[in-house]
Design a protein around this motif. Sequence first.
Motif, PDB file in Angstrom:
ATOM      1  N   ILE A   1     -10.306 -18.757   1.454  1.00 31.30           N
ATOM      2  CA  ILE A   1     -10.183 -17.703   0.437  1.00 31.30           C
ATOM      3  C   ILE A   1      -8.994 -17.976  -0.470  1.00 31.30           C
ATOM      4  CG2 ILE A   1      -9.684 -15.245   0.124  1.00 31.30           C
ATOM      5  CD1 ILE A   1     -11.315 -14.734   2.692  1.00 31.30           C
ATOM      6  N   ARG A   2      -7.885 -18.460   0.093  1.00 31.31           N
ATOM      7  CA  ARG A   2      -6.706 -18.737  -0.733  1.00 31.31           C
ATOM      8  C   ARG A   2      -6.977 -19.824  -1.765  1.00 31.31           C
ATOM      9  NH1 ARG A   2      -1.941 -18.570   3.961  1.00 31.31           N
ATOM     10  NH2 ARG A   2      -1.554 -16.302   3.814  1.00 31.31           N
ATOM     11  N   THR A   3      -7.870 -20.729  -1.453  1.00 31.20           N
ATOM     12  CA  THR A   3      -8.175 -21.828  -2.381  1.00 31.20           C
ATOM     13  C   THR A   3      -9.377 -21.540  -3.277  1.00 31.20           C
ATOM     14  OG1 THR A   3      -9.510 -22.895  -0.654  1.00 31.20           O
ATOM     15  CG2 THR A   3      -7.192 -23.561  -0.835  1.00 31.20           C
ATOM     16  N   ALA A   4      -9.985 -20.365  -3.111  1.00 32.19           N
ATOM     17  CA  ALA A   4     -11.131 -20.001  -3.951  1.00 32.19           C
ATOM     18  C   ALA A   4     -10.662 -19.733  -5.378  1.00 32.19           C
ATOM     19  CB  ALA A   4     -11.831 -18.768  -3.386  1.00 32.19           C
ATOM     20  N   PRO A   5     -11.520 -19.991  -6.388  1.00 30.57           N
ATOM     21  CA  PRO A   5     -11.136 -19.760  -7.788  1.00 30.57           C
ATOM     22  C   PRO A   5     -10.785 -18.286  -8.033  1.00 30.57           C
ATOM     23  CG  PRO A   5     -13.134 -21.071  -7.658  1.00 30.57           C
ATOM     24  CD  PRO A   5     -12.858 -20.583  -6.266  1.00 30.57           C
ATOM     25  N   GLY A   6      -9.723 -18.072  -8.809  1.00 30.28           N
ATOM     26  CA  GLY A   6      -9.354 -16.709  -9.195  1.00 30.28           C
ATOM     27  C   GLY A   6      -8.487 -15.971  -8.202  1.00 30.28           C
ATOM     28  N   VAL A   7      -8.168 -16.577  -7.066  1.00 33.03           N
ATOM     29  CA  VAL A   7      -7.363 -15.896  -6.044  1.00 33.03           C
ATOM     30  C   VAL A   7      -5.886 -16.202  -6.273  1.00 33.03           C
ATOM     31  CG1 VAL A   7      -6.842 -15.717  -3.579  1.00 33.03           C
ATOM     32  CG2 VAL A   7      -9.214 -15.935  -4.357  1.00 33.03           C
ATOM     33  N   GLU A   8      -5.090 -15.169  -6.484  1.00 28.57           N
ATOM     34  CA  GLU A   8      -3.642 -15.344  -6.633  1.00 28.57           C
ATOM     35  C   GLU A   8      -2.962 -15.395  -5.275  1.00 28.57           C
ATOM     36  OE1 GLU A   8       0.049 -12.598  -8.095  1.00 28.57           O
ATOM     37  OE2 GLU A   8      -1.645 -12.780  -9.490  1.00 28.57           O
ATOM     38  N   GLY A   9      -3.467 -14.579  -4.347  1.00 28.91           N
ATOM     39  CA  GLY A   9      -2.893 -14.555  -3.008  1.00 28.91           C
ATOM     40  C   GLY A   9      -3.836 -13.855  -2.052  1.00 28.91           C
ATOM     41  N   ALA A  10      -3.778 -14.213  -0.773  1.00 26.91           N
ATOM     42  CA  ALA A  10      -4.634 -13.590   0.236  1.00 26.91           C
ATOM     43  C   ALA A  10      -3.892 -13.563   1.566  1.00 26.91           C
ATOM     44  CB  ALA A  10      -5.950 -14.345   0.383  1.00 26.91           C
ATOM     45  N   ASP A  11      -4.196 -12.553   2.367  1.00 25.58           N
ATOM     46  CA  ASP A  11      -3.565 -12.415   3.679  1.00 25.58           C
ATOM     47  C   ASP A  11      -4.571 -11.824   4.660  1.00 25.58           C
ATOM     48  OD1 ASP A  11      -0.628 -13.084   3.979  1.00 25.58           O
ATOM     49  OD2 ASP A  11      -0.594 -11.996   2.070  1.00 25.58           O
ATOM     50  N   SER A  12      -4.406 -12.218   5.910  1.00 30.29           N
ATOM     51  CA  SER A  12      -5.251 -11.651   6.954  1.00 30.29           C
ATOM     52  C   SER A  12      -4.589 -10.392   7.502  1.00 30.29           C
ATOM     53  CB  SER A  12      -5.442 -12.657   8.086  1.00 30.29           C
ATOM     54  OG  SER A  12      -4.181 -12.995   8.668  1.00 30.29           O
ATOM     55  N   ARG A  13      -5.408  -9.438   7.861  1.00 26.76           N
ATOM     56  CA  ARG A  13      -4.923  -8.253   8.554  1.00 26.76           C
ATOM     57  C   ARG A  13      -5.452  -8.351   9.981  1.00 26.76           C
ATOM     58  NH1 ARG A  13      -5.487  -3.514   3.881  1.00 26.76           N
ATOM     59  NH2 ARG A  13      -3.653  -4.213   2.684  1.00 26.76           N
ATOM     60  N   GLU A  14      -4.537  -8.554  10.874  1.00 24.94           N
ATOM     61  CA  GLU A  14      -4.897  -8.775  12.270  1.00 24.94           C
ATOM     62  C   GLU A  14      -3.943  -7.988  13.154  1.00 24.94           C
ATOM     63  OE1 GLU A  14      -3.625 -12.877  13.485  1.00 24.94           O
ATOM     64  OE2 GLU A  14      -3.397 -13.088  11.314  1.00 24.94           O
ATOM     65  N   TYR A  15      -4.271  -7.903  14.388  1.00 23.87           N
ATOM     66  CA  TYR A  15      -3.417  -7.189  15.318  1.00 23.87           C
ATOM     67  C   TYR A  15      -3.638  -7.738  16.723  1.00 23.87           C
ATOM     68  CZ  TYR A  15      -7.630  -4.725  16.776  1.00 23.87           C
ATOM     69  OH  TYR A  15      -8.878  -4.429  17.255  1.00 23.87           O
ATOM     70  N   GLY A  16      -2.682  -7.460  17.555  1.00 25.23           N
ATOM     71  CA  GLY A  16      -2.794  -7.795  18.963  1.00 25.23           C
ATOM     72  C   GLY A  16      -2.057  -6.746  19.762  1.00 25.23           C
ATOM     73  N   SER A  17      -2.454  -6.597  20.998  1.00 23.03           N
ATOM     74  CA  SER A  17      -1.826  -5.594  21.861  1.00 23.03           C
ATOM     75  C   SER A  17      -0.751  -6.244  22.714  1.00 23.03           C
ATOM     76  CB  SER A  17      -2.885  -4.943  22.757  1.00 23.03           C
ATOM     77  OG  SER A  17      -2.299  -3.970  23.596  1.00 23.03           O
ATOM     78  N   ALA A  18       0.391  -5.592  22.800  1.00 20.52           N
ATOM     79  CA  ALA A  18       1.493  -6.082  23.628  1.00 20.52           C
ATOM     80  C   ALA A  18       2.195  -4.885  24.254  1.00 20.52           C
ATOM     81  CB  ALA A  18       2.470  -6.906  22.797  1.00 20.52           C
ATOM     82  N   ALA A  19       3.028  -5.164  25.235  1.00 19.61           N
ATOM     83  CA  ALA A  19       3.773  -4.111  25.922  1.00 19.61           C
ATOM     84  C   ALA A  19       5.175  -4.025  25.340  1.00 19.61           C
ATOM     85  CB  ALA A  19       3.835  -4.391  27.415  1.00 19.61           C
ATOM     86  N   LEU A  20       5.535  -2.841  24.841  1.00 17.07           N
ATOM     87  CA  LEU A  20       6.863  -2.603  24.301  1.00 17.07           C
ATOM     88  C   LEU A  20       7.702  -1.939  25.388  1.00 17.07           C
ATOM     89  CD1 LEU A  20       7.677  -1.155  20.808  1.00 17.07           C
ATOM     90  CD2 LEU A  20       8.832  -0.267  22.813  1.00 17.07           C
ATOM     91  N   LEU A  21       8.819  -2.563  25.756  1.00 20.02           N
ATOM     92  CA  LEU A  21       9.652  -2.035  26.836  1.00 20.02           C
ATOM     93  C   LEU A  21      10.581  -0.954  26.307  1.00 20.02           C
ATOM     94  CD1 LEU A  21      10.647  -5.289  28.763  1.00 20.02           C
ATOM     95  CD2 LEU A  21       8.894  -3.626  29.361  1.00 20.02           C
ATOM     96  N   SER A  22      10.560   0.205  26.969  1.00 22.28           N
ATOM     97  CA  SER A  22      11.452   1.296  26.593  1.00 22.28           C
ATOM     98  C   SER A  22      12.813   1.080  27.241  1.00 22.28           C
ATOM     99  CB  SER A  22      10.871   2.631  27.053  1.00 22.28           C
ATOM    100  OG  SER A  22      10.771   2.668  28.466  1.00 22.28           O
ATOM    101  N   GLY A  23      13.745   1.995  26.974  1.00 28.83           N
ATOM    102  CA  GLY A  23      15.078   1.866  27.542  1.00 28.83           C
ATOM    103  C   GLY A  23      15.089   1.937  29.048  1.00 28.83           C
ATOM    104  N   GLU A  24      14.091   2.629  29.654  1.00 29.96           N
ATOM    105  CA  GLU A  24      14.031   2.729  31.117  1.00 29.96           C
ATOM    106  C   GLU A  24      13.384   1.511  31.760  1.00 29.96           C
ATOM    107  OE1 GLU A  24      12.750   5.064  29.064  1.00 29.96           O
ATOM    108  OE2 GLU A  24      14.415   6.483  29.128  1.00 29.96           O
ATOM    109  N   GLY A  25      12.955   0.547  30.936  1.00 29.34           N
ATOM    110  CA  GLY A  25      12.334  -0.646  31.482  1.00 29.34           C
ATOM    111  C   GLY A  25      10.841  -0.532  31.663  1.00 29.34           C
TER     112      GLY A  25
END
Length: 838
Positions: free
Chosen positions: A80-104
């Motif tokens: 998509i970034r190399t397609a004609p007329g494209v100034e810029g492109a980005d993927s919207r993605e996500y992944g799940s991870a564990a965020l540690l709180s102050g209590e561990g």
Amino acid sequence: MWKTILAGLRARTARLVLSSIAIALGVAFVTGTLVLGDAVEAQTRDNFARSARNVDAAVHTTENSPNVEKGIPADFLQKIRTAPGVEGADSREYGSAALLSGEGKARNALVQPLPTTEKLRDLDVKDGRFPTKADEAAIDVKTAQVAKLKVGDKLKMLDKDNAEHAFTIVGTYQQGASSISMSGSDHVVVSPDGLRTLIPDQRIYEIVAVAKSGVTQQQLVDNITKAIGPGYEVQTGEQLTQATLAQVGDAAGEIKTFLLAFAAISLVVAGMVIYNTFTILVAQRTKELALLRCVGAERGQVFRSVLAEAVFMGFAASVLGILGGLGVSAGLQAVIGSFGGPTGGETEIRLPITWVTIVAGFGVGVVVTVLSAVLPARRATKVAPVAALRSQPDSSDDVARTGKIRIAVAAVIALLGGAGVYFGLQQEKEEPAMFITGGAVMVLLLAVLLLGPLYVPLVNRLFGKVLRGVPAKLASANAGRNPKRTAATTAALMIGVTIVAMVTVVAGSGRETMSKKVDERFPTDYTVKSNVYSQPLPKSFVGELAKVRNVEKVAPQLSAYGESPKLQYADVTGYPSDAIGSLVRPQTSEGSLTGMKDNEIAMRDKEAKEAGLAVGSVIPISGKDLKVVALIKDNSYGTGIVTLATAESLLKEPAKGYQNMLIKLAPGTDITQARADLERVIATSPVAVLNSAAEMKAELNGQIDQILLFIWALVGLALIIALFGIANTLTLSVLERTRESALLRALGLTRGQLRQMLVVESILMALIGAVVGVLLGAGFGWLLVEAISNPEFQISFSIPFGQIGIMLGLAVVAAIVAAALPARRAARNSVVAGMAEA
């Protein structure tokens, strides 16, 4: 005539103040609801427009896309970034991870990469900056508040192998509403390189692009479609905006409709207060209106003069109501924001005022007031000129017996309501059953209101029998003197109490039922669960928990999502065979759970019937033939319950662990000591959380209480208006009974006894409205419980007597407060001056 009207308004200003406040409150709720609806709509558009900001084209998967469950292939981004007329492109993605709180302990977090194209960032920095290095991160504002993190703090997250990754928080941001921001998890943004170190596997759900200057959105879409080939949906930026808004476009409308229902209740209550006020005022002005007739005023002029007063009062109250509506809207937005907001994005208080809101405010305020005054105004035209030559009578047409026409109309309405209730109870689906039955009980409530003059004297006499003392007996006599007036006064309070009691009974029944279900389904002492969905508890945890002293049994739970040609969904829940029927025991309609073996299923009753299956049938799921050995009514297990081994066999890949583990303690075990022992074991896992049945009930009860408090707050405005009505009636009644009060004082009644008489009269009216409202609310609540219940989920009817008692107590206290000023005024009146009143 206009000078006479203005003079009358100046003379009766104090008498009209309470009525103006009542109608102003009703207008405030209506205009506040309209302002709230406009604010929610504007907020929704802003939040969702932000996710489509500067986007000229967007790529999504469809049902026909190859490997749709894996998202968009990573190499598409470069195409998509190399397609004609494209100034810029980005993927919207996500992944799940564990965020540690102050209590561990870990919290579930969704991690996204920062778009490299600045125009395509649907994020607004609130503090600090965006991450640029692999070890930097930014968190959204809500995550910062909940996790108590700030710029400069260290953020620790775990990958799928529980390896720890440290990031420095360099900023906080606000994100537009999307399926990601509305997920309910914590949200973290890192650089693309930082995401790869934490979550190597990509899951791209959308690719967005911005066009070069001079390239239209449609041209860009065509170019991208050629670059990536068929099988994927490519939208223009405008189409993306409209499609995204359509996902939650009804949210603002649903909230506005919900609140307008309560606004309508407030207006009905306010209308009753206004009607009662004008009825009393017309009765008090018999001589004045008769004198107008004597000096040449025509019936039409008298009628218009009363309506002119209503227009003036409605206009003045509408001005106050519109201003008050801004406060109501701000308050409701704050309450809704505390529930997480309707759109999941940024929530701020907005007060948009449109001409529709202003017209609606004045229209509602003036129209309701005028309509409420029509009957009293019509009654005013019937005053004979000869009435000016005699003292004002104590009675009027308002004291007359309830007419046969009213009774006949009430009977017809009651029959219609009863038919609606019967039709609602016959519905199989919960939603239509609830709405039809709910509408029907409101029709029944209207019939009860029309019959008020019949039952109010009976209830008043019932209360009067337990009263002792002269002031109390006089209060009972005064309350029963004018049945129509008392019925109109108590009706306003009765409506509010009926709705509050009905909601309270339904919520209380739901609370009681859920508590029983928790006990029935899981007769276990504790549950250990993973707080991060993508990181289940390791299988070795079962053995570690089983070694804890006084632990009798540990039963892991495994969910498997299979496929079946006979079922729309084929998700099942697996438990060890020795736990099924003992630790897990949903209600069965046929068959038995005891001794369940591999390749057998206890299937959900409803789905079995829809698929034409019964006990003994065989259902194919993901290539395995499972024999139906029981039918269960509970819908909490998906399609049904299977053994743990069977659930494992349905998975495409071997399970890494379990989301939940049920723990049964040995009889006689000290619960407190057992919790301490279990806490030491789960402390070894950052994602493990220990819950008990009591905590599960408390969580459910907390959710119910939040909803209940919200409903109480909404209906509370109607109750306030109703109490203004009682205060208004007593105030006008004090003026009307000036000579009578003076005569009672002359016969020996003390000031304190006179005040007591009026306070008891106020309490009687409040109790009549509250008690009748509670009885109706309990009955209507029972009907709604029956309508909502179904064979799979039977709600047990329960009356929360504690909450009902508190409501009755508040009604009595409010009645005493409402009677304070009228009682004080009556006691201060001079006996001689009062006897001289004509």
